[in-house]
Design an enzyme around this catalytic site. Structure first.
Site, PDB file in Angstrom:
ATOM      1  N   ASP A 111     -30.161 -36.546   4.217  1.00 20.03           N
ATOM      2  CA  ASP A 111     -30.624 -35.350   3.511  1.00 20.03           C
ATOM      3  C   ASP A 111     -29.542 -34.851   2.554  1.00 20.03           C
ATOM      4  O   ASP A 111     -28.356 -35.153   2.736  1.00 20.03           O
ATOM      5  CB  ASP A 111     -30.939 -34.228   4.512  1.00 20.03           C
ATOM      6  CG  ASP A 111     -32.062 -34.608   5.453  1.00 20.03           C
ATOM      7  OD1 ASP A 111     -32.858 -35.493   5.093  1.00 20.03           O
ATOM      8  OD2 ASP A 111     -32.116 -34.026   6.558  1.00 20.03           O
TER       9      ASP A 111
HETATM   10  N1  URA Z   1     -31.706 -36.737  10.511  1.00 20.69           N
HETATM   11  C1  URA Z   1     -31.838 -35.651   9.703  1.00 20.69           C
HETATM   12  O1  URA Z   1     -32.496 -34.688  10.063  1.00 20.69           O
HETATM   13  N2  URA Z   1     -31.261 -35.684   8.508  1.00 20.69           N
HETATM   14  C2  URA Z   1     -30.504 -36.719   8.073  1.00 20.69           C
HETATM   15  O2  URA Z   1     -29.969 -36.662   6.960  1.00 20.69           O
HETATM   16  C3  URA Z   1     -30.361 -37.819   8.914  1.00 20.69           C
HETATM   17  C4  URA Z   1     -30.966 -37.804  10.145  1.00 20.69           C
END
Ligand code: URA
Length: 243
Positions: A111
């Protein structure tokens, strides 16, 4: 008689695949007499070469042939895991000019506000294998959450929780405190960890990937810095794919 398949490639394509010059720059360098093939100056870049056996130099410096590139990046906050985006900065913006010409893409997504290890490659088969849930490639994340996790919460998360119509696969959690620890997943659904914590009425406040398929984030890399994988790390990434 031994039959051998000889692998040929246009010189300008070779130079662009190695990140050394765009096709146009390759032609210009050749016209300027800057390129040699096996010690002989070539004036055109549309000739065919064998990257396995021919020695290509630009300005006397050998261009090493590597079929694929593998890079580890320590992702900072604020970058999206994409190759291009109209509005956001992408992880590719953190690389050098040469690397941006290699056709790299991030192997899996973090993310925008998740930190840490991203592997970038142009080896589609290996990336696909690493991301396929059937290959059970471990991804380890450091996390912090808003509320204390109970033993029941940890057991639920480890066994699998419903994150909106999908039941997560078993995972491992090692707590450092009741609001922080490491979580090891073998799959990677959209916002998976955040949604898992929401499923137990909690909230992620910090998330950083520290390992991918046995490759550890190099602690000497600052946020936003990157380096090529070592031979051993490449082996871990490629796994059984190219053997
Ligand atoms: N899980 C999440 O919620 N975000 C990420 O970036 C990776 C795994």
């Amino acid at each position: 008689m031994i039959w051998q398949v000889i692998f040929c490639m246009r010189l300008d394509k070779f130079l662009s695949n190695m990140g050394k010059a765009t096709r146009t720059e390759g032609s210009r360098l050749a016209r300027a007499g800057k390129i040699t093939v096996n010690g002989v100056t070539v004036k055109k870049a549309d000739i065919h070469i064998n990257p396995d056996t021919d020695i290509i130099c630009i300005n006397g410096v050998t261009v090493k042939y590597k079929k694929f590139a593998y890079i580890m990046l320590n992702k900072p906050e604020g970058y999206v895991s994409a190759t291009d985006d109209e509005r956001e900065k992408t992880v590719l913006d953190l690389l050098g000019d040469e690397e941006r010409r290699l056709g790299l893409f991030p192997c899996g997504r973090l993310d925008k506000n998740t930190l840490g290890l991203v592997i970038l490659t142009n080896d589609g088969d290996s990336a696909h294998r690493c991301l396929s849930p059937k290959h059970h490639v471990d991804k380890i994340y450091k996390f912090e959450c808003k509320f204390p996790l109970t033993d029941e919460n940890v057991a639920s998360l480890e066994n699998g929780v419903d994150i909106g119509g999908y039941f997560t696969k078993p995972c491992k959690i090692k707590l450092d405190s009741d609001t922080s620890g490491e979580i090891t997943l073998t799959e990677g659904k959209y916002h998976q960890i955040k949604r898992m914590l929401e499923a137990v009425d909690n909230k992620i406040t910090y998330l950083e990937r520290i390992s991918f398929g046995g490759i550890m984030l190099d602690s000497s890399l600052d946020r936003g810095e990157w380096r090529y994988l070592t031979i051993d790390e490449e082996e871990l990434f490629i796994g059984g794919n190219k053997k």
